[in-house]
Design an enzyme around this catalytic site. Structure first.
Site, PDB file in Angstrom:
ATOM      1  N   HIS A 214       4.022  -2.411  -0.881  1.00  8.66           N
ATOM      2  CA  HIS A 214       2.583  -2.582  -0.923  1.00  8.66           C
ATOM      3  C   HIS A 214       1.926  -1.224  -1.116  1.00  8.66           C
ATOM      4  O   HIS A 214       2.276  -0.267  -0.423  1.00  8.66           O
ATOM      5  CB  HIS A 214       2.089  -3.223   0.378  1.00  8.66           C
ATOM      6  CG  HIS A 214       2.522  -4.642   0.513  1.00  8.66           C
ATOM      7  ND1 HIS A 214       1.687  -5.695   0.293  1.00  8.66           N
ATOM      8  CD2 HIS A 214       3.718  -5.179   0.817  1.00  8.66           C
ATOM      9  CE1 HIS A 214       2.334  -6.823   0.462  1.00  8.66           C
ATOM     10  NE2 HIS A 214       3.579  -6.540   0.781  1.00  8.66           N
ATOM     11  N   THR A 215       1.002  -1.166  -2.061  1.00  7.33           N
ATOM     12  CA  THR A 215       0.330   0.102  -2.324  1.00  7.33           C
ATOM     13  C   THR A 215      -0.504   0.490  -1.122  1.00  7.33           C
ATOM     14  O   THR A 215      -1.425  -0.218  -0.730  1.00  7.33           O
ATOM     15  CB  THR A 215      -0.611  -0.034  -3.538  1.00  7.33           C
ATOM     16  OG1 THR A 215       0.139  -0.509  -4.632  1.00  7.33           O
ATOM     17  CG2 THR A 215      -1.216   1.310  -3.880  1.00  7.33           C
ATOM     18  N   THR A 216      -0.142   1.590  -0.494  1.00 10.65           N
ATOM     19  CA  THR A 216      -0.919   2.031   0.672  1.00 10.65           C
ATOM     20  C   THR A 216      -1.722   3.274   0.361  1.00 10.65           C
ATOM     21  O   THR A 216      -2.690   3.573   1.028  1.00 10.65           O
ATOM     22  CB  THR A 216       0.018   2.338   1.850  1.00 10.65           C
ATOM     23  OG1 THR A 216       1.032   3.231   1.386  1.00 10.65           O
ATOM     24  CG2 THR A 216       0.668   1.073   2.371  1.00 10.65           C
ATOM     25  N   GLN A 217      -1.269   4.028  -0.621  1.00  7.29           N
ATOM     26  CA  GLN A 217      -2.014   5.237  -0.970  1.00  7.29           C
ATOM     27  C   GLN A 217      -1.810   5.514  -2.455  1.00  7.29           C
ATOM     28  O   GLN A 217      -0.747   5.244  -3.008  1.00  7.29           O
ATOM     29  CB  GLN A 217      -1.507   6.416  -0.154  1.00  7.29           C
ATOM     30  CG  GLN A 217      -0.001   6.510  -0.135  1.00  7.29           C
ATOM     31  CD  GLN A 217       0.505   7.878   0.147  1.00  7.29           C
ATOM     32  OE1 GLN A 217      -0.215   8.863   0.016  1.00  7.29           O
ATOM     33  NE2 GLN A 217       1.761   7.981   0.513  1.00  7.29           N
TER      34      GLN A 217
ATOM     35  N   ASN B 229      -1.746  -6.007  -1.595  1.00 10.71           N
ATOM     36  CA  ASN B 229      -1.087  -5.079  -2.503  1.00 10.71           C
ATOM     37  C   ASN B 229      -2.055  -4.778  -3.643  1.00 10.71           C
ATOM     38  O   ASN B 229      -1.863  -5.230  -4.770  1.00 10.71           O
ATOM     39  CB  ASN B 229       0.203  -5.709  -3.052  1.00 10.71           C
ATOM     40  CG  ASN B 229       0.971  -4.734  -3.912  1.00 10.71           C
ATOM     41  OD1 ASN B 229       0.746  -3.525  -3.856  1.00 10.71           O
ATOM     42  ND2 ASN B 229       1.892  -5.241  -4.716  1.00 10.71           N
TER      43      ASN B 229
END
Lengths: 248, 236
Positions: B13-16, B117
């Site tokens: 999952h895109t966190t940054q 995400n």
């Protein structure tokens, strides 16, 4: 129509290059009661003759709204028509959900045609036994399409399908050169005049067995109500097709 | 063997964001819409890629830019171009309008947000269709807004006052471009991840025009810098 060899299923060609099952499906359309459509630069009008299975029954509806900007008139197997109608409505809804705009008309007809063609190329399926007249408005203009069980589709200025539709088409051939610039009222009266040509001698047009739907650039699809139908049918008596005005 | 769970085969999952693009400013003017973005992609605080031409033309009358994760931007450009190309197969000459693209991107962003995400982007879609100009903003959550002026990133904090004071929706193209240049001057001074080379593009009735990158004028020859007055104080 006589029975032929090579007509058992869709996956058999005849030596003359015909698919008889598909042709028989088109016969089912010709047996349905008449519906016709005609368009001008601004509007499309659909007129149909509704059938009553018995005196106790209601009249079978033949025009269905697909979306605000699109509607169909059917001739043939109503059950098959219901399937296609549901498909078209779902496609329009999904397009609207994704893009917030109306599904282009030609594109939806193309999808229906592809779906119909699929049924003509399988051993286990049969073609849809219904022809549609699709009326719609999109950024490309005002449209009237006809779809066939064969999976072909055509765009028309005016067209009639179903039982005794040749009489209506003959009427159209004489007067279609006027339709482009006709007003909505003139278009409706032309449609009803064409419908009148196609009924049997002992039948008459009345507000119960006629269905008229209208669509315009600034007009969402709507059916004419019973009173409006009565008025238009009454106006037919004095409508002059050539001049498109009421004669006294 | 030590398996680092971050790199196992599971869905990430895109966190940054890793490689990021800077602010985007878009203004409507009389007869069209003009969009400006700088030509920098930062790798964290490093000014890594300094001449990236970001303004993408997705169809004849629509342009798209965004700030945020640059790989997501590139993927969205592919997705939007796909829609225009697949329109060809229907042979009806109907192409998506700028609003269609804006709404599509909003649905896409919302879907990704619901899966936790996201497409780590603030998107700007600009276009001109049927005599009407169009400007839309889609943020990381899938919020969709249409407006006459749109800013993303730091520009939303620094530049709205400048835009309010010097721009109106019926100004000329040159006036609007000048306002955007002023905004990027301010951004270069105050936003650490901004760059002084920007690219402008505008869409009008004739179609899209994407210009060559240009350097905004900034002033560094203040006497205080040249004379180093501060330093003299400390050394004396």
């Amino acid at each position: 129509m006589l029975k032929h060899l090579y007509d058992t299923d869709c996956v058999t060609w005849s030596p003359q290059g015909k698919l008889f099952q598909v042709e028989y499906a088109m016969e089912a359309v010709k047996q349905g009661s008449i519906c016709l459509g005609l368009k001008s630069n601004e509007n499309v009008v659909l007129c149909s003759l509704k059938r009553q299975p018995s005196e106790l029954a209601g009249y079978q509806e033949k025009q269905f709204k697909i979306d605000d900007h699109m509607a169909i008139a059917i001739a043939g197997l109503t059950a098959d028509a219901r399937v296609l109608c549901k498909y078209m409505r779902t496609e329009c809804l999904e397009y609207k959900y994704t893009y917030e705009s109306h599904h282009p008309v030609g594109r939806l007809v193309f999808k229906v045609a592809e779906k119909s063609q699929h049924k003509t190329q399988s051993g286990a399926k049969r073609p849809y036994g219904v022809g549609l007249l699709v009326a719609g408005i999109d950024p490309n203009g005002v449209h009237l399409f006809e779809t066939c069980p064969s999976g072909n589709y055509y765009e028309y200025k005016c067209q009639a399908i179903g039982s005794r539709s040749q009489a209506a088409r003959t009427y159209f051939e004489s007067w279609f050169h006027l339709f482009e610039k006709s007003t909505l009222e003139q278009l409706i009266l032309h449609g009803l005049s064409a419908l009148k040509k196609a009924i049997m001698e002992d039948e008459e047009l009345n507000e119960r067995n006629v269905e008229v739907g209208i669509l315009g650039k600034n007009q969402k699809f709507v059916h004419l109500n019973a009173q409006e139908l009565k008025d238009y049918i009454a106006k037919l008596e004095t409508f002059n097709a050539n001049t498109q005005i009421q004669q006294e | 063997m030590i398996f680092n769970s971050e790199f196992s085969g599971q869905q990430q999952h895109t966190t940054q964001p890793i490689v990021t693009g800077g602010s985007v400013i878009a203004l409507a003017y009389k007869g069209g819409v003009v969009v400006g973005a700088d030509t920098l992609c930062s790798y964290g605080s490093m000014a890594d890629f300094k001449n990236v031409e970001k303004i993408a033309q997705v169809s004849k009358n629509t342009i798209y830019v965004s700030s945020g994760e640059f790989s997501d931007f590139q993927q969205v450009v592919r997705e939007l171009a796909k829609i225009d190309r697949s329109a060809l197969q229907y042979d009806d000459g109907v192409h998506p309008s700028p609003r269609d693209y804006g709404n599509y991107l909003a649905r896409l962003s919302y879907k990704r947000r619901c899966k936790i995400n996201p497409l780590y982007l603030q998107n700007v879609i600009a276009g001109f269709h049927n005599g009407e100009r169009y400007l839309g903003l889609v943020d990381i959550y899938g919020t969709y807004l249409e407006s006459n002026f749109v800013t993303t990133g730091f520009a939303s904090y620094f530049c709205k006052a400048i835009i309010s004071n010097y721009w109106n929706e019926n100004c000329t193209l040159d006036q609007a471009k000048q306002v955007i240049r002023e905004c990027f001057k301010v951004l270069f001074c105050r936003d650490c991840r901004a760059h002084d080379v920007i690219q402008l593009a505008y869409v009008d009735e004739q179609g899209t025009h994407i210009e060559q990158p240009e350097r905004v004028e900034t002033k560094w020859d203040f006497s205080g810098f040249k004379n180093r007055a501060n330093e003299k104080l400390h050394t004396q």
